[in-house]
Design a protein around this motif. Structure first.
Motif, PDB file in Angstrom:
ATOM      1  N   LEU A 478       0.842  -1.212   0.000  1.00  0.00           N
ATOM      2  CA  LEU A 478       0.000   0.000   0.000  1.00  0.00           C
ATOM      3  C   LEU A 478       0.868   1.250   0.000  1.00  0.00           C
ATOM      4  O   LEU A 478       0.618   2.212  -0.740  1.00  0.00           O
ATOM      5  N   GLY A 479       1.902   1.237   0.858  1.00  0.00           N
ATOM      6  CA  GLY A 479       2.798   2.405   0.902  1.00  0.00           C
ATOM      7  C   GLY A 479       3.562   2.583  -0.390  1.00  0.00           C
ATOM      8  O   GLY A 479       3.749   3.722  -0.880  1.00  0.00           O
ATOM      9  N   LEU A 480       4.018   1.452  -0.962  1.00  0.00           N
ATOM     10  CA  LEU A 480       4.762   1.532  -2.230  1.00  0.00           C
ATOM     11  C   LEU A 480       3.886   2.083  -3.345  1.00  0.00           C
ATOM     12  O   LEU A 480       4.323   2.892  -4.161  1.00  0.00           O
ATOM     13  N   GLY A 481       2.616   1.660  -3.343  1.00  0.00           N
ATOM     14  CA  GLY A 481       1.689   2.178  -4.358  1.00  0.00           C
ATOM     15  C   GLY A 481       1.483   3.672  -4.211  1.00  0.00           C
ATOM     16  O   GLY A 481       1.456   4.423  -5.188  1.00  0.00           O
ATOM     17  N   ALA A 482       1.334   4.098  -2.950  1.00  0.00           N
ATOM     18  CA  ALA A 482       1.138   5.538  -2.717  1.00  0.00           C
ATOM     19  C   ALA A 482       2.366   6.345  -3.124  1.00  0.00           C
ATOM     20  O   ALA A 482       2.259   7.397  -3.764  1.00  0.00           O
ATOM     21  N   LEU A 483       3.541   5.821  -2.737  1.00  0.00           N
ATOM     22  CA  LEU A 483       4.786   6.515  -3.095  1.00  0.00           C
ATOM     23  C   LEU A 483       4.989   6.541  -4.597  1.00  0.00           C
ATOM     24  O   LEU A 483       5.406   7.561  -5.179  1.00  0.00           O
ATOM     25  N   SER A 484       4.710   5.433  -5.278  1.00  0.00           N
ATOM     26  CA  SER A 484       4.876   5.409  -6.741  1.00  0.00           C
ATOM     27  C   SER A 484       3.892   6.352  -7.417  1.00  0.00           C
ATOM     28  O   SER A 484       4.192   6.968  -8.443  1.00  0.00           O
ATOM     29  N   GLY A 485       2.714   6.488  -6.812  1.00  0.00           N
ATOM     30  CA  GLY A 485       1.732   7.425  -7.366  1.00  0.00           C
ATOM     31  C   GLY A 485       2.224   8.864  -7.266  1.00  0.00           C
ATOM     32  O   GLY A 485       2.101   9.654  -8.208  1.00  0.00           O
ATOM     33  N   ILE A 486       2.784   9.186  -6.065  1.00  0.00           N
ATOM     34  CA  ILE A 486       3.315  10.549  -5.869  1.00  0.00           C
ATOM     35  C   ILE A 486       4.488  10.809  -6.807  1.00  0.00           C
ATOM     36  O   ILE A 486       4.575  11.868  -7.446  1.00  0.00           O
ATOM     37  N   ALA A 487       5.393   9.802  -6.878  1.00  0.00           N
ATOM     38  CA  ALA A 487       6.564   9.972  -7.752  1.00  0.00           C
ATOM     39  C   ALA A 487       6.157  10.118  -9.220  1.00  0.00           C
ATOM     40  O   ALA A 487       6.703  10.944  -9.961  1.00  0.00           O
ATOM     41  N   SER A 488       5.179   9.295  -9.616  1.00  0.00           N
ATOM     42  CA  SER A 488       4.749   9.347 -11.024  1.00  0.00           C
ATOM     43  C   SER A 488       4.122  10.697 -11.356  1.00  0.00           C
ATOM     44  O   SER A 488       4.319  11.230 -12.453  1.00  0.00           O
ATOM     45  N   ARG A 489       3.381  11.274 -10.403  1.00  0.00           N
ATOM     46  CA  ARG A 489       2.787  12.589 -10.648  1.00  0.00           C
ATOM     47  C   ARG A 489       3.874  13.648 -10.831  1.00  0.00           C
ATOM     48  O   ARG A 489       3.756  14.538 -11.669  1.00  0.00           O
ATOM     49  N   ASN A 490       4.934  13.511 -10.033  1.00  0.00           N
ATOM     50  CA  ASN A 490       6.053  14.457 -10.200  1.00  0.00           C
ATOM     51  C   ASN A 490       6.700  14.309 -11.576  1.00  0.00           C
ATOM     52  O   ASN A 490       7.037  15.302 -12.226  1.00  0.00           O
ATOM     53  N   PHE A 491       6.860  13.048 -11.975  1.00  0.00           N
ATOM     54  CA  PHE A 491       7.445  12.820 -13.303  1.00  0.00           C
ATOM     55  C   PHE A 491       6.525  13.339 -14.406  1.00  0.00           C
ATOM     56  O   PHE A 491       6.987  13.854 -15.428  1.00  0.00           O
ATOM     57  N   VAL A 492       5.225  13.186 -14.217  1.00  0.00           N
ATOM     58  CA  VAL A 492       4.266  13.692 -15.206  1.00  0.00           C
ATOM     59  C   VAL A 492       4.367  15.211 -15.315  1.00  0.00           C
ATOM     60  O   VAL A 492       4.385  15.780 -16.414  1.00  0.00           O
ATOM     61  N   GLU A 493       4.426  15.883 -14.177  1.00  0.00           N
ATOM     62  CA  GLU A 493       4.538  17.345 -14.194  1.00  0.00           C
ATOM     63  C   GLU A 493       5.834  17.791 -14.863  1.00  0.00           C
ATOM     64  O   GLU A 493       5.844  18.767 -15.638  1.00  0.00           O
ATOM     65  N   LEU A 494       6.918  17.067 -14.576  1.00  0.00           N
ATOM     66  CA  LEU A 494       8.190  17.390 -15.210  1.00  0.00           C
ATOM     67  C   LEU A 494       8.108  17.149 -16.724  1.00  0.00           C
ATOM     68  O   LEU A 494       8.565  17.973 -17.522  1.00  0.00           O
ATOM     69  N   GLY A 495       7.512  16.033 -17.093  1.00  0.00           N
ATOM     70  CA  GLY A 495       7.358  15.742 -18.523  1.00  0.00           C
ATOM     71  C   GLY A 495       6.463  16.748 -19.224  1.00  0.00           C
ATOM     72  O   GLY A 495       6.717  17.145 -20.358  1.00  0.00           O
TER      73      GLY A 495
END
Length: 542
Positions: A478-495
């Motif tokens: 659950l924590g890994l999913g939440a962290l990957s979601g946050i990280a992916s959003r950051n990558f999306v914003e950067l992209g």
């Protein structure tokens, strides 16, 4: 004599070349009459310089009754031109040539009829060797009541190398002569002589007063160093003095050059008054990089490049919600009340999608303002005629410019259906974590709620020693999913930011290319023409 001609002619040739460039670049900019005068001078100079340099054309010009024909006969020593009291006496130009060889083409150019050409060499007993090379013309009266002879007099006054104005005591201040001719003689002192004829009718005191008065009058009208020779065809007074003045011009063989130089000087003054040099040469001959960038910025704003980039960035982020991020928050959000719907506003995502999908469109008014600003900045110190020309050049393709910008930028509009590969990979990863989390919960539920009901083959699911680790793993998933979601959003914003920069950079590059072709190039052509014109005008005045 030859050396003088050689050293003088290159300077004249260079100035005539400069005048030719003034004419070339001044079409549509100079007053048509002034342009025609310049063309006529170039034509006249070209023709005269090709013809005999060993002959000097001296024209006797004057009004009716001034005694031109009598003076012509007195200088030639022959009765060649008819004299009398009829108005006008001389209907056609008569020419007397001292040294006939090589004079034919020059007389043809002057349009002297064959029957009115005379050779002084035929009267050897009265030959004047100091006048060898002289072509003496007796012109029709310039104030003739016959339009034909009046026109011929004007034409030959312009073509002659040296003009002797024959004035009589009664009409020496005649307004017709002074208004039409004398005021135009500024700078022509070296190739203009004034013969105050019929001096035999005056006393010595009266003649002296008239000479002084005539000199004063000529100086007031711009003739700085007038050459006045009192003459009398009846008594012969002053004839030798006049012949001496003419002989000096003939011997130097420079009258033709001096006449052209004087004509050129007078024309240069008119050109300088019409188009003052001033700071014209300080105007750039090309559009500098700062102005190019300013035009590109203005056109980008007119097209809406920043708005398109922002809409694309927002759309990029909105579209990523279907692929990137921890799925559970999305699912939970579907059950929440949407405050935007309660305010009866349109769906933001749909609106962003609509902005991005709309074809890029250039605003004609803003495009026109951007082009006008460029022209204003470049032409501020120009002559109004050239300023107008720069405006016309800048707007020469303004009708097609908005459409060209729209068409070019539509080719680089963002692809709304494009999904990056890493989005798909991340989506698979996130759903694997969802499955792992669900599996962990199921394991815990089975192990805690019904450990005694498990078949022997699945008893390990209810092992009390294993369940804490399963719980820890489930929480970690659950924590890994939440962290990957946050990280992916950051990558999306950067992209999204990078994609926006790429799009705006490409759109700006295309706007710059279009503006360079359709605005800057026509303007630079006009700037180069302006620079070439004033450079030639400066060279002409040197």
């Amino acid at each position: 004599m030859t050396t003088t001609t050689t050293t003088t002619r290159p300077g004249l040739a260079q100035r005539l070349s400069a005048l030719a460039k003034v004419v070339e670049h001044g079409k549509g900019r100079l007053d048509p009459k002034l342009l025609e005068e310049a063309k006529a001078l170039l034509s006249r100079a070209g023709d005269r310089l090709k013809l005999s340099s060993e002959h000097t054309v001296v024209a006797l010009a004057g009004g009716t009754g001034s005694g031109k024909s009598s003076l012509f006969n007195a200088i030639s020593g022959l009765e060649l031109s008819p004299t009398g009291v009829r108005r006008p006496t001389t209907a056609r130009t008569h020419a007397c040539v001292w040294g006939l060889d090589g004079s034919g083409p020059l007389l043809d150019w002057l349009q002297i009829q064959w029957r009115h050409r005379f050779s002084r060499a035929s009267a050897l007993d009265k030959g004047d060797s100091q006048l060898h090379g002289l072509i003496l013309l007796d012109l029709p009266d310039h104030d003739s009541i016959r339009a034909l002879t009046d026109t011929e007099a004007d034409r030959l006054i312009g073509l002659a190398d040296l003009v002797v104005w024959v004035l009589d005591p009664q009409k020496y201040a005649d307004a017709s002569t002074h208004r039409r001719y004398v005021t135009e003689l500024a700078g022509h002192d070296a190739v203009t002589v004034f013969a105050l004829n019929q001096a035999d009718r005056l006393t010595t005191e009266e003649l002296a007063e008239l000479v002084i008065d005539l000199n004063d009058l000529l100086r007031k009208e711009g003739v700085e160093h007038p050459s006045v020779v009192p003459t009398s065809a009846v008594t012969g007074r002053g004839i030798e003095s006049l012949k001496s003045v003419i002989a000096t011009a003939v011997a130097r063989r420079r009258a033709a050059i001096q006449k052209l130089e004087a004509d050129l000087q007078r024309l240069e003054q008119k050109l300088s008054q019409a188009m003052p040099l001033g700071e014209a040469l300080s105007v750039p001959s090309s559009v500098d990089e700062a102005r190019r960038m300013g035009l590109t910025d203005a056109l980008c704003d007119a097209v809406g490049v920043p708005a398109v980039g922002e809409a694309m960035e927002n759309m990029y982020a909105e579209r990523s919600n279907r692929y990137v991020g921890w799925p559970y928050p999305r699912w939970v959000a579907k059950f929440r009340a949407d405050p935007l719907k309660s305010l009866k506003l349109n769906d933001i995502a749909q609106e962003i999608r609509g902005i991005s999908a709309t074809s890029v469109s250039a605003q004609s008014a803003e495009v026109a303002n951007a082009v006008q600003a460029l022209a204003d900045g470049l032409s501020a110190s120009m002559h109004p005629v050239w300023r107008t020309a720069v405006y016309k050049a800048a707007r020469s393709r303004s009708r097609d410019l908005p459409k060209k910008l729209t068409d070019d930028l539509a080719e680089v509009a963002p692809q709304l259906d494009r999904v990056p590969v890493w989005w798909w990979l991340l989506k698979v990863w996130q759903y694997l974590l969802v499955v792992a989390f669900v599996a962990g919960l199921a394991w815990l539920a089975v192990g805690l709620l019904m450990p005694d009901r498990l078949p022997q083959s699945l008893e390990w699911l209810g092992d009390s020693a294993t369940l804490p680790w399963v719980g820890l793993m489930t929480a970690s998933v659950l924590g890994l999913g939440a962290l990957s979601g946050i990280a992916s959003r950051n990558f999306v914003e950067l992209g999204a930011s990078r994609e926006r920069e790429r799009l705006e950079r490409e759109m700006r590059r295309r706007v710059a290319a279009v503006s360079s072709t359709m605005v800057v190039e026509p303007v630079e052509q006009e700037l180069k023409r302006h620079h070439a014109f004033y450079t030639a005008l400066r060279d002409l005045s040197v």
